[in-house]
Each structure stands twice: as structure tokens, then as C-alpha cells.
Design a protein around this motif. Structure first.
Motif, PDB file in Angstrom:
ATOM      1  N   GLY A  98       0.833  -1.201   0.000  1.00 55.34           N
ATOM      2  CA  GLY A  98       0.000   0.000   0.000  1.00 55.34           C
ATOM      3  C   GLY A  98       0.869   1.254   0.000  1.00 55.34           C
ATOM      4  N   LYS A 100       0.491   3.742   1.933  1.00 54.49           N
ATOM      5  CA  LYS A 100       0.748   4.102   3.335  1.00 54.49           C
ATOM      6  C   LYS A 100       2.082   3.499   3.782  1.00 54.49           C
ATOM      7  CE  LYS A 100      -2.693   4.412   6.456  1.00 54.49           C
ATOM      8  NZ  LYS A 100      -3.810   3.988   7.307  1.00 54.49           N
ATOM      9  N   ASN A 170       0.853  16.275  -1.394  1.00 53.80           N
ATOM     10  CA  ASN A 170      -0.178  15.318  -1.821  1.00 53.80           C
ATOM     11  C   ASN A 170      -1.124  16.009  -2.800  1.00 53.80           C
ATOM     12  OD1 ASN A 170      -3.170  14.117  -0.206  1.00 53.80           O
ATOM     13  ND2 ASN A 170      -2.067  13.126  -1.862  1.00 53.80           N
ATOM     14  N   ILE A 245      -1.468  -2.877  -2.265  1.00 53.53           N
ATOM     15  CA  ILE A 245      -0.331  -2.703  -3.163  1.00 53.53           C
ATOM     16  C   ILE A 245      -0.083  -1.218  -3.427  1.00 53.53           C
ATOM     17  CG2 ILE A 245       0.449  -2.964  -5.578  1.00 53.53           C
ATOM     18  CD1 ILE A 245       0.942  -5.496  -4.019  1.00 53.53           C
TER      19      ILE A 245
HETATM   20  C1  LIG Z   1      -3.282  10.731   0.555  1.00 50.89           C
HETATM   21  C2  LIG Z   1      -3.258   9.273   0.811  1.00 50.89           C
HETATM   22  N1  LIG Z   1      -2.083   8.629   0.721  1.00 50.89           N
HETATM   23  C3  LIG Z   1      -2.006   7.304   0.943  1.00 50.89           C
HETATM   24  C4  LIG Z   1      -3.126   6.573   1.271  1.00 50.89           C
HETATM   25  C5  LIG Z   1      -2.981   5.098   1.550  1.00 50.89           C
HETATM   26  O1  LIG Z   1      -3.187   4.350   0.423  1.00 50.89           O
HETATM   27  P1  LIG Z   1      -3.046   2.752   0.484  1.00 50.89           P
HETATM   28  O2  LIG Z   1      -4.394   2.206   0.725  1.00 50.89           O
HETATM   29  O3  LIG Z   1      -2.487   2.384  -0.854  1.00 50.89           O
HETATM   30  O4  LIG Z   1      -2.093   2.435   1.571  1.00 50.89           O
HETATM   31  C6  LIG Z   1      -4.362   7.203   1.379  1.00 50.89           C
HETATM   32  C7  LIG Z   1      -5.555   6.445   1.793  1.00 50.89           C
HETATM   33  O5  LIG Z   1      -6.517   6.952   2.300  1.00 50.89           O
HETATM   34  C8  LIG Z   1      -4.432   8.591   1.125  1.00 50.89           C
HETATM   35  O6  LIG Z   1      -5.591   9.239   1.196  1.00 50.89           O
END
Ligand SMILES: Cc1ncc(COP(=O)(O)O)c(C=O)c1O
Length: 399
Positions: A98, A100, A170, A245
Motif C-alpha cells: 500500500g 501508506k 499530496n 499494493i
Molecule cells: C493521501 C493518501 N495517501 C495514501 C493513502 C494510503 O493508500 P493505500 O491504501 O495504498 O495504503 C491514502 C488512503 O486513504 C491517502 O488518502
């Protein structure tokens, strides 16, 4: 039990807390409409699911290289080149569990105690907490509606000091939906070039963009090439939140260092999901476009409806699937003898009186706004607006 200072410093995820509250109210039999969720309501497209099923049937169920399979890395490079016109090679890619996870990997690799990480606010709720994991200090650059929630080059310049290690940008943004244009990024790039710090560009919503706007990335500035870490993934664009992922693209030395951390923490991202990820990135863009068209219809509907509600101010966001209206106009109101003083109070009023869940702006560093996710059906949106309007009228009556 004595937990580490790390745990004590970190707040629990407030967005996940809303999801838990909604679940518990539903278990009590309450009819709750959830506009808090940060994930597409669509099912993962069939072509992607089939690739996952095939991976299981073919026995592709063992460890892969910790940093991801070569085939997936190649596919990611091809996709970045098609979407952005930027060339990366497989050693410059790390596949993660992910986006994150990619952000945490970057922080673990680059930041430590004494370092400052610049985070424009309103921010995705996890950034400041993740910065605290690694004992670094988040430096929040406040923005509001007057700049469409975007930072100015001067703001960035004023925040930079010798301790600045990283900027997290972001775009499109969660929670505001704002999108930086190429020329705005170019102005920020000038400041970044002048100083010695890295940029984590989180572009997880890059496909979810409206009004014919093109997505722009700081990674496209060749002079920043070694400073920018591009973070993306399949969760939002391909409705694959549960597959876990993500990926990051950066200078190969940085990738090697982050891969070392990953190899000792998670090892490889799920082998099956990597195969599904390949199918996602190779899928016809129409798969994504269809979802984006549906989001766009909902975005326009919601913006129109919110504009008609007195005391709510909301600009039309250009990306992601969130609205971030300003509800401060209601802060002088009372219900059940209790004053609404911030967005947390506003959200709890709306949850109790209308049975509609929003996320309080406090989760994103803004107490004047609430986040409304339109990753839900038009029917739910219509019903939510009608319940919200009724509840707010009652609020005015009690005033
Ligand atoms: C700005 C941002 N970055 C990253 C993520 C995380 O994404 P992932 O589900 O791929 O970990 C999110 C999920 O809410 C998000 O809003």
C-alpha cells in the motif's frame, strides 16, 4: 502496561475511528449513511480479480523478492512513463504493501530525531503521526479556502531551515480535493532546488481528476529527479484498497536503503496482489475512466446541493473523491442546549440527528471543515443531503 513513548506520541487514526463508530451504531440497528469512507465504493474490476485468481491457481503463492517482482517493477516503470512521460528503471522501484507503507518506508529511511518534515495542512491524517513514529517533527503549513488549500512558494521558503529533511506534498489532495497545476509546482520546485531536502510526492489519487485537468508531478522536473520520491499505488484508482499494493519510485540508492528496511519488516508485498497489480496497470484506461465519470457526477451534484445550504461554504474540488466544506457558519448554533463549537461537534450533531457520518476536519488539521466522501452511490448522496438539510433546519429553529 508500559508502552513506548512512540506509541504515546501517536494519535489513533480518526478516520478509522469514524468507521468504527458507524459500525457500532449500525450494530445497534441505527440507519447510518456513511460519507466518511476513504475508499471507492466500486468493486475491483473483473480483469484484475481474474489475474489474482489465476495467481492462486498457478501457485504464485510463495515469497517473492522483498522489494517486489521484476515483472511488476517493469510494469510500474512502463505505466509511469505512459502516464507521466518520466523514465524509471526497475532498481528505482520499490513495491510496498500500500501507499501508506511506502510513506512509512520513506520516513524510516530518511528521517530521524532532530529532522523536520514539512506537511501542508489540511493533510492526510496519517502524515503527522507517521512523522512522529520516526521521532522527527512535523511542521504544518496551514492553508485555507483563500488559496484553494495550496501552499505558496513563499510559505515553503519561510518554513525551510537547516533541519528540514522532507516535504510531503499530496496532489490531488485528501481531504481537500485540490490539485496543484504544473506552473504552481514549477514555483515550488524553484524553492526546493535552492535548498537541500527531499520531497515525497504522494500521488495516490492521480487518476481521479476532473474538468479536463492534467495531473502534474514534481517528479517531472528533471533537476529534482534525485530529490523526489514518487509514491503511488492501485488502491484508489483501481478500487483495490484491500489488496494492499503501493509503490515508490526514486533514486536507486534510496530505493535500496528503503528495501533493506522493508526486507526486515514486511518482506514482500502479497504475491497474489502483485499479479493483480500488473493486470491493473496494464488494464485499459477505460476501466478507471468509467469510475471517474461516476465520481464526477456525484461531485457536481454534491457541490450544487451544498451551495444551497445556508452557512456552508464549499468550492468545487478538482480531484480525489472528497469535498471539504467549511461549516464554521454553524459554530454559533446550539442543539439540545449545547453549542456547536467546532467541526467535531458539527459531525456528532449530524451523526446523531441525521444519521449521516462525515469526518471532522480536526482529523486533517482543520476545525472549520468536514470531509465528505462521495465514494458512495448517488442514492445515498441524495438521501444524505435531504437528511442533512432537515437536521440543519432544526438546528436553526433551536437557535
Ligand atoms: C493521501 C493518501 N495517501 C495514501 C493513502 C494510503 O493508500 P493505500 O491504501 O495504498 O495504503 C491514502 C488512503 O486513504 C491517502 O488518502
Amino acid at each position: 502496561m508500559a508502552f513506548t513513548q512512540r506509541v504515546q506520541k501517536v494519535r489513533s487514526s480518526q478516520t478509522m475511528a469514524i468507521t468504527a463508530l458507524v459500525d457500532s451504531l449500525r450494530r445497534e440497528g441505527k440507519d447510518i449513511l456513511d460519507l466518511g469512507a476513504g475508499e471507492p465504493d466500486f468493486d475491483t474490476p473483473d480483469v484484475i480479480k481474474e489475474a489474482g485468481i489465476r495467481a492462486i491457481q498457478d501457485g504464485f503463492t510463495k515469497y517473492t523478492p522483498a522489494s517486489g517482482t521484476l515483472e511488476f517493477k517493469k510494469t510500474i516503470c512502463e505505466k509511469i512513463e505512459t502516464d507521466y512521460g518520466i523514465k524509471y528503471s526497475p532498481p528505482e522501484i520499490l513495491v510496498t504493501c500500500g501507499a501508506k507503507h511506502a510513506v512509512v518506508n520513506v520516513l524510516l529511511t530518511l528521517c530521524q530525531q532532530g529532522d523536520e518534515v514539512i506537511v501542508p495542512g489540511p493533510y492526510w491524517t496519517s502524515y503527522p503521526e507517521q512523522v512522529k513514529f520516526v521521532d522527527a517533527t512535523p511542521v504544518i503549513l496551514e492553508t485555507d479556502e483563500s488559496t484553494n488549500f495550496k501552499i505558496s512558494p513563499q510559505q515553503l521558503e519561510d518554513a525551510v531551515n537547516p533541519n528540514t529533511k522532507l516535504l510531503i506534498l499530496n496532489s490531488p489532495s485528501n481531504p481537500t480535493g485540490s490539485v496543484y497545476t504544473q506552473s504552481e509546482l514549477s514555483d515550488l520546485a524553484e524553492v526546493i532546488k535552492k535548498h537541500d531536502f527531499h520531497v515525497l510526492s504522494d500521488e495516490i489519487y492521480h487518476k481521479i481528476i476532473y474538468d479536463g485537468l492534467n495531473h502534474s508531478s514534481l517528479a517531472s522536473f528533471t533537476e529534482l529527479r534525485d530529490r523526489v520520491i514518487l509514491v503511488n499505488g492501485v488502491s484508489k484508482s483501481y478500487a483495490m484498497t484491500g489488496w494492499r499494493i503501493g509503490y515508490m519510485a526514486a533514486n536507486s540508492e534510496l530505493i535500496k536503503a528503503a528495501a533493506k528496511i522493508q526486507s526486515h519488516t514486511t518482506s514482500n508485498p502479497c504475491s497474489i496482489s502483485q499479479q493483480a497489480g500488473i493486470a491493473a496497470l496494464q488494464a485499459d484506461d477505460a476501466v478507471v475512466a468509467e469510475m471517474v465519470r461516476a465520481f464526477d457526477r456525484r461531485r457536481k451534484y454534491l457541490a450544487e446541493q451544498l451551495a444551497a445550504i445556508p452557512k456552508i461554504k464549499c468550492d468545487l474540488p478538482r480531484g480525489a473523491f472528497y469535498m471539504f466544506p467549511n461549516v464554521a457558519g454553524y459554530f454559533d448554533c446550539k442543539y439540545n442546549g449545547k453549542a456547536i463549537e467546532n467541526s467535531m461537534d458539527f459531525c456528532s450533531f449530524v451523526l446523531q440527528e441525521a444519521g449521516v457520518a462525515f469526518v471532522p476536519g480536526e482529523a486533517f488539521g482543520s476545525s472549520n471543515n468536514v470531509r465528505i466522501s462521495y465514494a458512495t452511490s448517488m442514492e445515498n448522496l441524495r438521501e444524505s443531503i435531504s437528511r442533512l438539510t432537515r437536521a440543519l433546519l432544526q438546528l436553526r429553529d433551536e437557535n
